[in-house]
Write a protein that holds these residues in place. Structure first.
Motif, short mmCIF file in Angstrom:
data_model
loop_
_atom_site.label_atom_id
_atom_site.label_comp_id
_atom_site.label_asym_id
_atom_site.label_seq_id
_atom_site.Cartn_x
_atom_site.Cartn_y
_atom_site.Cartn_z
N LYS A 607 43.15 10.56 -4.44
CA LYS A 607 42.93 11.23 -5.73
C LYS A 607 41.43 11.31 -6.05
O LYS A 607 40.93 12.35 -6.51
CB LYS A 607 43.66 10.45 -6.83
N GLN A 608 40.73 10.22 -5.77
CA GLN A 608 39.29 10.19 -6.03
C GLN A 608 38.56 11.22 -5.18
O GLN A 608 37.66 11.92 -5.64
CB GLN A 608 38.75 8.79 -5.76
N ALA A 609 38.94 11.33 -3.92
CA ALA A 609 38.29 12.30 -3.02
C ALA A 609 38.54 13.72 -3.49
O ALA A 609 37.63 14.57 -3.45
CB ALA A 609 38.82 12.10 -1.60
N MET A 610 39.73 14.02 -3.95
CA MET A 610 40.03 15.36 -4.44
C MET A 610 39.25 15.67 -5.72
O MET A 610 38.74 16.79 -5.89
CB MET A 610 41.54 15.48 -4.72
N ASP A 611 39.12 14.68 -6.59
CA ASP A 611 38.34 14.88 -7.82
C ASP A 611 36.87 15.11 -7.51
O ASP A 611 36.21 15.97 -8.11
CB ASP A 611 38.49 13.65 -8.73
N GLU A 612 36.34 14.35 -6.54
CA GLU A 612 34.94 14.53 -6.14
C GLU A 612 34.72 15.91 -5.55
O GLU A 612 33.70 16.57 -5.83
CB GLU A 612 34.55 13.45 -5.13
#
Length: 647
Positions: A607-612
């Motif tokens: 999720k963090q990678a997609m948000d970044e």
């Protein structure tokens, strides 16, 4: 010395003649050994008083068998079967004890004698059942696995039974045999490390012995067998294997534990050892020979004079014991939802008394719990029930099993007249795609499937397939497994696919293995079994559906393809780490708390990678930075190429 040679020749000759004849008649090797014992013992009289001594020696075959069984059971597998082990095994022993004890009291036996009879007859024959199930290739069936769980619990239960039986001693027997009891006690102290120890000290010695077996098996056995292997002396390798089993059995006997249970524990400890298959190869022949000798002594040890003197009573007791146990087992099969022919196999296979019954009987006489005359009768009952067991398997094979066979599968396996570079096991929806892709690229395949309807359907579209069980070694050899370069496992059975991969990996180490997984847990099992490549049957199609969904929701193709690459990169890393964790720390539990924690950590990372990615893309658009364009095109081309490769 001449006498020993003659006795050995008689026993071996009886086995060599009787067992092949029994197998040719479809009776099985166990019944052949038992018949051989009856012929050379009670009928012809070629063997006599030495039979009991030889039987004690031959019982070591049971010890070796349980060691080999333990080698096939990894600790996490044993933990996974704990419910069957405690549930079915515990209920079977308790139910059989109560039922037999009730009938014995009704027949006029004293309460303590009746309870001891219940304990003795609650046990089944581990040697006969496992040997027969293995010969008939029924040990991997649902019934076979449940029967093994019950047998394993019974073997463990022998220990508390041996501790409990002395409490049932009859005062009148103790008074009559006080001097003999004193003599036996002195002998026992000479052969035991714990005979005169208080309870707390005995518990410590017991734990130390188990600790020596577990820690020694894990840390000391590997350097030992590595050193022996480097010597290159085959006979020393065999000697080391025998030394290990005999040493553990001796240690367990000295501290009052069943040698069979001790060697079973050692086998479980060594189940993950790289020398596992070497141990199996070295111990196997001795196990088979000693087990056969044990069965011969059971047949030879039947005292026909006692049998004929109380023929009606002995036959009645034998039939009652077997019927009672069968009823208890059938009731358990209903409770645990064992269905079809498996229910009857489970019931009939365990309906006899077992070899540990002889141990408990002898111990009960020594502890003055059962009078000698009753013990002789019960000993014949145990032997007769074991003698009748192969007949129950024949009843299952010839009468019961055919009634449960699926009619569509009642045809002979095809004769395979073709060989290919690739063998594909399973031609369902998954195997079809693999086969079409390979054939279209001029790669020769041999397709096997055990579903008659599936084979017939696939032949209608001009695809060559053979009806047959891909888990059968003889069929695989006919299909050209020894010349094949690649094997694709796509069968629709989780357990069978894992067993097949394990067999292929160890038997044909140079063969490349590609396997279809139903889910992540199944994939872990396949990797551990030795598959080179494991692919989930739904992973790629589900990911493509997710990509299409985002595009339909208005996201640009460039953005979606870039996020697809991000997802695949993190998923690949997570899969590797989750497998390593499952292999080393989760004890084989599919959804342990620690496993779920690690899985959720990777979900947060995803999720963090997609948000970044979203933030970076938005920032590049706001600043009109064209540098991302070439990068995006490169990512898009890379994603498309990977998509084509996966499809």
């Amino acid at each position: 010395m001449t006498e020993y040679f003659l006795q050995a020749f008689i026993y071996l000759s009886a086995a060599v003649i009787a067992v092949p004849l029994a197998n040719r008649l479809g009776l099985g090797s166990v019944l052949g050994y038992l018949i051989a014992g009856v012929v050379i013992g009670p009928i012809v009289g070629l063997v006599g008083s030495e039979t009991n001594t030889i039987q004690h020696f031959a019982e070591f075959g049971v010890v070796m068998m349980l060691f080999l069984v333990g080698l096939e059971l990894e600790p996490k597998m044993l933990w996974a079967m704990r419910n069957r082990l405690l549930g079915q095994g515990g209920l079977q022993v308790a139910g059989s004890v109560v039922a037999v004890m009730t009938c014995a009291i009704y027949a006029g036996y004293q309460n303590s004698v009746a309870l001891t009879m219940g304990l003795i007859f609650s046990l089944s024959s581990t040697a006969i059942v496992l040997q027969t199930l293995s010969e008939k290739r029924l040990n991997k069936t649902h019934a076979g696995k449940n029967a093994f769980s019950v047998l394993l619990f019974q073997d463990i239960a022998v220990i508390p039974m041996l501790a409990f039986i002395p409490l049932l001693a009859l005062p009148e027997l103790v008074e009559k045999a006080q001097s003999a009891a004193s003599h036996l006690s002195e002998q026992h102290e000479q052969l035991s490390l714990v005979a005169s120890l208080p309870g707390w000290a005995y518990a410590i010695v017991l734990l130390l012995a188990i600790g020596i077996v577990v820690l020694g098996g894990h840390y000391l056995s590997r350097p030992l067998f590595r050193m022996v292997a480097e010597s290159g002396a085959r006979e020393i390798s065999t000697a080391a294997a025998l030394m290990l089993v005999i040493g553990i059995a001796a240690l367990m006997s000295l501290v009052g534990i069943s040698p069979a249970l001790g060697t079973f524990l050692a086998g479980v400890v060594l189940a993950n050892s790289e020398f596992k298959h070497e141990l199996e190869a070295n111990i196997g022949p001795f196990k088979g020979l000693l087990l056969g000798l044990f069965f011969i002594t059971v047949g030879a040890g039947i005292d026909f004079s006692v049998l004929f003197a109380s023929f009606g009573e002995i036959i009645l007791i034998t039939l009652c014991v077997m019927v009672i146990k069968a009823l208890v087992l059938y009731f358990l099969a209903l409770i645990f939802k064992i269905k079809g022919s498996d229910r009857w196999l489970f019931t009939l296979s365990l309906a006899q008394a077992g070899e540990f019954g002889f141990v408990l009987l002898s111990f009960s006489v020594q502890q003055h719990v059962i009078p000698t005359d009753i013990a002789q009768t019960l000993s014949i009952v145990v032997a007769l029930s074991m003698f009748l067991t192969p007949g129950l398997f024949i009843l299952f094979d010839k009468v019961i099993y055919p009634r449960f066979q699926v009619k569509t599968n009642q045809r002979e396996q095809d004769n395979i007249d073709d060989e290919g570079t690739v063998i594909i096991a399973g031609i369902g929806r998954f195997g079809q795609v693999v086969n079409r892709f390979l054939v279209s690229n001029n790669i020769k395949t041999v397709v096997l499937d055990y579903q008659v309807s599936q084979v017939d359907t696939i032949r209608r579209i001009n695809t060559k397939a053979y009806y047959g069980d891909a888990t059968r070694p003889d069929l695989l050899k006919t299909a050209g497994i020894e010349e094949a370069s690649l094997f694709v496992v796509a069968i629709d059975n989780r357990e069978s696919s894992v067993e097949l991969v394990k067999y292929l990996h160890h038997t044909y180490p140079k063969l490349k293995i590609v396997a279809r997984a139903f889910d992540r847990g199944h994939g872990h099992l396949l990797k551990e079994a030795g598959a080179d490549v494991v692919e989930s049957e739904t992973h790629h199609s589900a990911l493509e559906l997710g990509v299409s969904s985002m595009q339909l929701l208005g996201h640009t193709e460039e953005s979606v393809l870039r996020r697809k690459l991000t997802y695949k990169r993190i998923e690949k890393e997570a899969s590797k780490r989750l497998y390593e964790f499952w292999l080393t720390e989760s004890e084989g539990e599919k959804f342990s708390n620690d496993f779920i924690t690690l899985f959720m950590r990777y979900e947060e990372r995803l999720k963090q990678a997609m948000d970044e990615d979203s933030v970076l893309h938005q920032a590049s658009e706001e600043h009109n930075t064209p540098t991302s364009n070439n990068s995006s095109e490169h990512l898009a081309e890379k994603a498309k190429s990977e998509t084509c490769a996966n499809q």
